[in-house]
Write an enzyme that holds these catalytic residues in place. Structure first.
Site, PDB file in Angstrom:
ATOM      1  N   GLU A   6     -29.663 -46.422   6.107  1.00  0.00           N
ATOM      2  CA  GLU A   6     -29.921 -45.690   4.870  1.00  0.00           C
ATOM      3  C   GLU A   6     -28.673 -44.914   4.448  1.00  0.00           C
ATOM      4  O   GLU A   6     -28.191 -44.069   5.207  1.00  0.00           O
ATOM      5  CB  GLU A   6     -31.120 -44.747   5.071  1.00  0.00           C
ATOM      6  CG  GLU A   6     -32.415 -45.536   5.273  1.00  0.00           C
ATOM      7  CD  GLU A   6     -33.491 -44.772   6.025  1.00  0.00           C
ATOM      8  OE1 GLU A   6     -33.377 -43.541   6.148  1.00  0.00           O
ATOM      9  OE2 GLU A   6     -34.445 -45.417   6.511  1.00  0.00           O
ATOM     10  N   GLU A  37     -37.434 -47.606   8.323  1.00  0.00           N
ATOM     11  CA  GLU A  37     -36.838 -47.687   9.652  1.00  0.00           C
ATOM     12  C   GLU A  37     -37.366 -48.862  10.458  1.00  0.00           C
ATOM     13  O   GLU A  37     -36.647 -49.440  11.276  1.00  0.00           O
ATOM     14  CB  GLU A  37     -37.052 -46.377  10.416  1.00  0.00           C
ATOM     15  CG  GLU A  37     -36.282 -45.194   9.824  1.00  0.00           C
ATOM     16  CD  GLU A  37     -36.892 -44.633   8.549  1.00  0.00           C
ATOM     17  OE1 GLU A  37     -38.048 -44.984   8.222  1.00  0.00           O
ATOM     18  OE2 GLU A  37     -36.211 -43.857   7.853  1.00  0.00           O
ATOM     19  N   GLN A  77     -31.026 -42.207  10.175  1.00  0.00           N
ATOM     20  CA  GLN A  77     -30.394 -41.046   9.543  1.00  0.00           C
ATOM     21  C   GLN A  77     -30.455 -39.803  10.435  1.00  0.00           C
ATOM     22  O   GLN A  77     -29.495 -39.047  10.506  1.00  0.00           O
ATOM     23  CB  GLN A  77     -31.020 -40.790   8.183  1.00  0.00           C
ATOM     24  CG  GLN A  77     -30.068 -40.129   7.234  1.00  0.00           C
ATOM     25  CD  GLN A  77     -30.425 -40.379   5.785  1.00  0.00           C
ATOM     26  OE1 GLN A  77     -31.394 -39.827   5.283  1.00  0.00           O
ATOM     27  NE2 GLN A  77     -29.666 -41.216   5.106  1.00  0.00           N
ATOM     28  N   HIS A  91     -35.246 -32.624  11.953  1.00  0.00           N
ATOM     29  CA  HIS A  91     -33.812 -32.918  11.939  1.00  0.00           C
ATOM     30  C   HIS A  91     -33.104 -32.415  13.198  1.00  0.00           C
ATOM     31  O   HIS A  91     -31.892 -32.460  13.269  1.00  0.00           O
ATOM     32  CB  HIS A  91     -33.138 -32.282  10.716  1.00  0.00           C
ATOM     33  CG  HIS A  91     -33.489 -32.927   9.412  1.00  0.00           C
ATOM     34  ND1 HIS A  91     -34.716 -32.808   8.834  1.00  0.00           N
ATOM     35  CD2 HIS A  91     -32.769 -33.715   8.565  1.00  0.00           C
ATOM     36  CE1 HIS A  91     -34.734 -33.473   7.679  1.00  0.00           C
ATOM     37  NE2 HIS A  91     -33.572 -34.032   7.497  1.00  0.00           N
TER      38      HIS A  91
HETATM   39  C1  LIG Z   1     -38.777 -41.492   7.545  1.00  0.00           C
HETATM   40  C2  LIG Z   1     -37.588 -40.827   6.949  1.00  0.00           C
HETATM   41  N1  LIG Z   1     -36.439 -41.513   6.883  1.00  0.00           N
HETATM   42  C3  LIG Z   1     -35.331 -40.931   6.358  1.00  0.00           C
HETATM   43  C4  LIG Z   1     -35.368 -39.649   5.893  1.00  0.00           C
HETATM   44  C5  LIG Z   1     -34.108 -38.986   5.317  1.00  0.00           C
HETATM   45  N2  LIG Z   1     -34.241 -38.803   3.876  1.00  0.00           N
HETATM   46  C6  LIG Z   1     -34.647 -37.633   3.341  1.00  0.00           C
HETATM   47  S1  LIG Z   1     -34.844 -37.720   1.689  1.00  0.00           S
HETATM   48  C7  LIG Z   1     -34.382 -39.342   1.651  1.00  0.00           C
HETATM   49  C8  LIG Z   1     -34.382 -40.074   0.353  1.00  0.00           C
HETATM   50  C9  LIG Z   1     -35.721 -40.032  -0.293  1.00  0.00           C
HETATM   51  O1  LIG Z   1     -35.695 -40.730  -1.495  1.00  0.00           O
HETATM   52  P1  LIG Z   1     -36.950 -40.726  -2.471  1.00  0.00           P
HETATM   53  O2  LIG Z   1     -38.160 -41.150  -1.728  1.00  0.00           O
HETATM   54  O3  LIG Z   1     -36.570 -41.502  -3.668  1.00  0.00           O
HETATM   55  O4  LIG Z   1     -37.170 -39.199  -2.843  1.00  0.00           O
HETATM   56  P2  LIG Z   1     -36.187 -38.243  -3.635  1.00  0.00           P
HETATM   57  O5  LIG Z   1     -35.292 -37.616  -2.619  1.00  0.00           O
HETATM   58  O6  LIG Z   1     -35.447 -39.048  -4.635  1.00  0.00           O
HETATM   59  O7  LIG Z   1     -37.078 -37.219  -4.265  1.00  0.00           O
HETATM   60  C10 LIG Z   1     -34.066 -39.782   2.929  1.00  0.00           C
HETATM   61  C11 LIG Z   1     -33.603 -41.146   3.262  1.00  0.00           C
HETATM   62  C12 LIG Z   1     -36.590 -38.970   5.988  1.00  0.00           C
HETATM   63  N3  LIG Z   1     -36.730 -37.717   5.542  1.00  0.00           N
HETATM   64  N4  LIG Z   1     -37.686 -39.583   6.503  1.00  0.00           N
END
Ligand SMILES: Cc1ncc(C[n+]2csc(CCOP(=O)(O)OP(=O)(O)O)c2C)c(N)n1
Ligand SMILES: Cc1ncc(C[n+]2csc(CCOP(=O)(O)OP(=O)(O)O)c2C)c(N)n1
Ligand SMILES: [Mg+2]
Ligand SMILES: [Mg+2]
Lengths: 320, 362, 320, 362
Positions: C24, C55, C77, C124
């Site tokens: 990611e 994942e 991540q 985290h």
């Molecule tokens: C299971 C998981 N994988 C990775 C992350 C890290 N992460 C936090 S926000 C994000 C992007 C989220 O994108 P989206 O669903 O479009 O929401 P937005 O941030 O645009 O509101 C990621 C990859 C996480 N929080 N949870």
């Protein structure tokens, strides 16, 4: 044990309409091991039902139900198929209470048959208690008799914390035992001393209890007196009972059917070192599977702990 | 509405254009002016709070924070449609809706300052804490939906997720379970065009997100998420369907994350100024203000006054949060289990013994 | 450490076009910690790229790539977001080689930043090495310096087995160290004795090494001589080096930032009981987090092990 | 084909009817008679093997076994369309396709008798072992597809899953990744109407499975899975598209599991005789035989002779598997790591010491 578990579910379903039982094939069919047989007919398809084939979905919806006040009891078809739901267990079921500062307790029971010895396919024979035991926020219990199966499951369903309730499927139908009809419960965190002895303490649980009992026959012949502790609760663990026993015997063996490293046996060794260090007369011994995947049916006997193998280890420890 | 805007027809449900002009009267909601004005005010408050928080973060007064900048209409409309008994299941970019449900801004600050107490939502009813593991919360919404149906309650679940979140298996399982169980859940996907740096076209090859509803046999609709009226109307209709026992709806709210993903992110690395300017034209506050002004319901002067007032209020709550005080040892331990296991209590005691020793050494 | 990891990836990407790096936000952005920065530009978007946010998808596709002969290096991540991929790790990456009797080795590296100390949000800050270490079929390594980060990652990418490569994110940019430009590798299963000592053995890894070193300053002042072992490889574990040390010192402390029970410390205690029982002069001690979820930033200091806390425990153990 | 049979049109791709009559000539594949005859023979072989295995199981000579009974056309057609270099990613109910790829029946027996050696597939090329964790294998197919695309190879992945499997998150992630990466993967969903006891309508509220392709922007088609010709034609066309760089296809093969889920299952608990009889009419072997007979390409006498011959062959391979011998200790340990960790070697030694002790006690 099958009947005892069914009976515990029956009692709680009758007594508390917050209790909801679901999982893959648990409704119409009553589960692949027939644990939930008859319950859908008795309580209706909104309380006992089949879910789509999706374990994250199972745990995740249970988290939601629990937040809304229900008490879901879900079945994982085999412990080896729980992993797709792992994230929901560790990230939510185990944490929502803490995250919300107690506002949303998680009264969920996750039942799963575990362990080997039934000539099953790959992924059907795993013992994963040590994975769950290290998750802060859940409790892990394992019965070794029909009686305990009932009492522990009642406690699990009444607990306001998520309980991983692991069922030793190998002895689902192996032990005949009179179990009281009425409701009773067994507290978590209390081990059960099944036999008093003086030479060595053996800690085990689930299907391994029977194997230790076989070993004890051999030990008796050899003049060795074994104290047998049925752990029952993997987390919280009853350190006092174990330590007390070792302070008497000076020797301890832990028998599990899970892989050797990073398992319950090591944890018990740590506890004994902390609580009974000066009484130890031999290294705490782990009698476990190997650090390998459980072999398929034809090779499984190499992996499983038998009475004879346990006796072999008992003798070595006593002679140390 | 859901027939006319069937996602297979590839139409976006939109009621006002970028200049605030009503372009579809058929579905235009019949709202009292005060409600519209208050929507604008709430959006302004959310934006003010956001902007200030970003600057607090730059000052090192708060840790990571995910701004809602540009997406305010969605949360505010949801906040107006949700009733007290309805459930909100947030992701983490729905500030306006949290506030509407009774979560205090101070709590939000506490959370991002690093206190779990910020998730206790003391005065809010039926709101789950923010959910960090992407998409996992949707299943909670479905479980709650089951309880509502089982107990025959007159409640609806509003469950949020981002566009990136639709790639997760949990999104699939959640909408699928909801379809099979026919539960009163509204899935609101804020399609703000990005994961963190990952653009939407790298999340899926599908034509938008609303169309994914087809895979689950549930209602779906693509809505202009920067159009407050469209969001209000679509959510109202979805909620009505849910209350009537007609099950879930998947709403794709098309929007744009004008700010950074969080305060640790730098969007210039992965998107262009041009793209940002293009989306600027659709800004939800600008559009609603234009509408209000055209109806003579709001003036720039009022806005300036309000903005000042809001800034102060935000500052007040922020400072309150900042002064929340130290994190008691107790709080590390006490909420994990109904009854603290003996071993855990012993760990706490050991630690307190260490703290005493440490104190004594000074 | 960030540069060292980037450099190891760079070397392997250049040297072997079977190496594929994805996850990611690792492509355009270079990852949230900028570990993969510049690599997409250098090697193209078919070798270094962003994946959809999923994942299980990440690990599962890596399993397929590995079966087809590639060597995927994927990034989670944060370690706390690995759980949706848990099933693919434990059921496939760890098993495909054994299942297929060696026909399909699984040369996969799963990189993940882990551990606390960066004032991050929930999920985290987790240290989950003990979960992975108990999975038969994978290896788990953790560097504590830029030098080791590079050497271990090279070994990981060249390994034909799945490697969980955990990165102590707290010290991503904390340690400045000259790291050789050219390729070198560090074998798995070998611990590194960082300091020789006589009174007590301290085993640690990752970000905890630095804390132990702080404790050692205090210990020195108190006249205590500490032998510090950097474990580096959690599985396979270097029991010989640890046991040898304890046979000399008679005392051992294991420092981790993971929860206390069922963790790496207990495993080391077990090993020492097996291999150096008669040399033990005090109970092996675990200095770890609590059996709780890592508190959010404001409470994290309670959970993390500091130099002072470690010294406190060292003193107690030496005085036992 | 994929336009004409767009799943949104809710048509099923079918070329012969239940009486074996050709009902659609436009898409009817131009196949030499020998190939059709050999398809029938292969189906017959698979069915014979299945039936005998079920009876072996009743005799306690093999453990759990999942019969393919009723679904043979799908695997056999796939077996014919797959080239040597193409990849097969099985679930566990594709016997005919495994055999076509060079897996021996003996290996299949070994596997279900409890030997990992049965997954070694010594003489088969590009076949993954059967996958027990439902739907997880689809992602492996996508990863392989990535390698094919990356290496610009002329290969296609045939990845199988059941209707129940479509509920898993991994199904979603796999088809979604495949869409984004545009890889040469054919997803073949054997919709045999049941999970174990769970009927399809409890898996999803969607209108079949092919339609789920819309959610991923990939081609989809619903095919009569009991129609060998339709399966052959659809797979051929999907493979052609894949080879031409046009990415994945999702094929729903509508079929019926005539037997039990596995030998430990009893379908009378959850379905009716009537339902079974209704589906009996669509039996893939019967239909193909009717076609062959109408073309005078096959007689009952030939079938009887073949059936005898096949029984013997199945028996031969089964007995060979039965005599495979004991499971060496070595085999528990040697395949986990390229280089066995010292600790693991020590565990093996310890165990061997115990075996000696045990031997000596006798
Ligand atoms: C299971 C998981 N994988 C990775 C992350 C890290 N992460 C936090 S926000 C994000 C992007 C989220 O994108 P989206 O669903 O479009 O929401 P937005 O941030 O645009 O509101 C990621 C990859 C996480 N929080 N949870
Ligand atoms: C992840 C997972 N969960 C549960 C199971 C147990 N299980 C084995 S087969 C099966 C039903 C599969 O149904 P379907 O996908 O329709 O395939 P079919 O058996 O009909 O071929 C289940 C639930 C499993 N193998 N894996
Ligand atoms: Mg987004
Ligand atoms: Mg099926």
């Amino acid at each position: 044990m099958v009947n005892a578990i069914n009976n515990a579910l029956d009692i709680k379903l009758k007594e508390d309409d917050n209790v909801i039982v679901y999982g893959e094939d648990v409704g119409v069919e009553g589960g692949v091991f027939r644990i939930t047989e008859g319950l859908q007919k008795k309580y209706g398809a909104d309380r006992v039902f089949d879910s789509p084939l999706a374990e994250s979905g199972l745990v995740g919806t249970a988290v939601g139900m629990a937040a809304a006040g229900l008490r879901p009891v879900i079945e994982m078809q085999f412990s080896g198929f729980t992993y797709p739901g792992f994230n929901q267990i560790i990230s939510h079921a185990a944490r929502m209470r803490n995250r919300s500062r107690g506002k949303y307790p998680m009264p969920i029971v996750i039942r799963m048959p575990y362990g080997g010895g039934i000539n099953a396919l790959e992924h059907h024979s795993e013992s994963t208690e040590a994975i769950y035991a290290q998750i802060p926020g859940v409790k892990v219990v394992i019965p070794s008799t029909p009686h305990d199966a009932k009492g522990l499951l009642i406690t699990a369903i009444e607990s306001n914390d998520t309980v991983i309730y692991m069922e030793p499927k190998r002895i689902y139908r192996a032990i005949k035992q009179e179990v009281p009809e009425e409701k009773f419960s067994i507290p978590f965190g209390k081990a059960n001393v099944l036999a008093k002895g003086t030479d060595v303490t053996v800690v085990a649980y689930g299907a391994m209890i029977r194997e230790v009992q076989k070993a004890m026959v051999l030990a008796k012949e050899a003049g060795i007196s074994v104290e047998l502790i049925d752990l029952r609760s993997i987390y919280p663990i009853d350190r006092d009972t174990i330590a007390e026993s070792v302070r008497k015997t000076g020797r301890i063996i832990t028998v599990t059917e899970s892989p050797r490293s990073f398992g319950v046996a090591s944890e018990i060794t740590q506890i004994i070192n902390e609580d009974a260090f000066l009484h130890l007369e031999a290294p705490p011994k782990r009698v476990t599977g190997f650090d390998t995947i459980v072999p398929l049916a034809k090779g499984e006997h190499h992996y499983m702990q038998s009475g004879e193998k346990i006796f072999y280890e008992i003798e070595k420890t006593v002679k140390y | 509405m859901f027939k006319e805007f069937d996602p297979l027809k590839k139409k976006t449900f939109r009621l006002i254009d970028n200049s605030g002009k009503v372009i579809n009267t058929k579905w235009f909601p019949d709202l009292p002016n005060e409600k519209i004005i208050s929507a604008y005010k709430d959006m302004l408050f959310a934006r003010t709070a956001d902007m200030q928080t970003v600057s607090y973060q730059r000052q090192g007064r708060i840790f990571t924070y995910p701004p809602n900048y540009g997406q305010e209409a969605i949360a505010i409309a949801a906040g107006q449609v949700m009733r007290k008994e309805d459930w909100m299941v947030p992701a983490f970019r729905e500030l306006g809706a949290l506030l509407a449900k009774g979560v205090s801004l101070k709590e939000v600050f506490l959370y991002f300052m690093g206190y779990e107490d910020g998730s206790a939502y003391k005065d809010a009813h039926h709101v789950l804490p923010m959910s960090v593991p992407i998409a996992s919360q949707l299943l909670h919404g479905v479980g709650i939906g089951y309880e509502i149906k089982y107990r025959k309650k007159d409640e609806v679940v509003f469950a949020f997720v981002g566009d990136g979140g639709t790639s997760e298996g949990d999104f699939h399982e959640a909408v699928n379970f909801a379809g099979v169980w026919n539960v009163p859940v509204i899935f609101i996907v804020q399609n703000n065009q990005y994961g963190i740096s990952t653009p939407f076209r790298m999340q899926t090859a599908s034509d938008g997100i609303a169309i994914k509803s087809v895979a689950y046999g549930v209602r779906g609709i693509q809505v202009d998420g920067n159009d407050y009226f469209a969001m209000y109307a679509a959510l109202t209709e979805a909620a009505k369907q849910a209350r009537e026992g007609n099950g879930p709806t998947l709403i794709e709210a098309v929007t744009y994350r004008k700010g950074a993903h969080t305060t640790s992110d730098d969007p210039t690395k992965y998107r262009t100024k041009e793209e940002e300017m293009e989306w600027d034209k659709t800004d939800p506050l600008t559009r609603l203000k234009k509408y209000l002004k055209s109806k003579k319901l709001f003036t720039d002067k009022e806005e300036d006054k309000l903005a000042e007032q809001y800034k102060k209020e935000v500052e007040r709550q922020f400072v309150e949060a900042e002064n929340y005080g130290p994190y008691p040892v107790e709080d590390v331990f006490q909420y994990h289990y109904e009854d603290m296991p003996g071993d855990l209590a012993a760990q706490k005691n050991d630690y307190e013994r260490f703290l005493k020793w440490k104190e004594a050494r000074k």
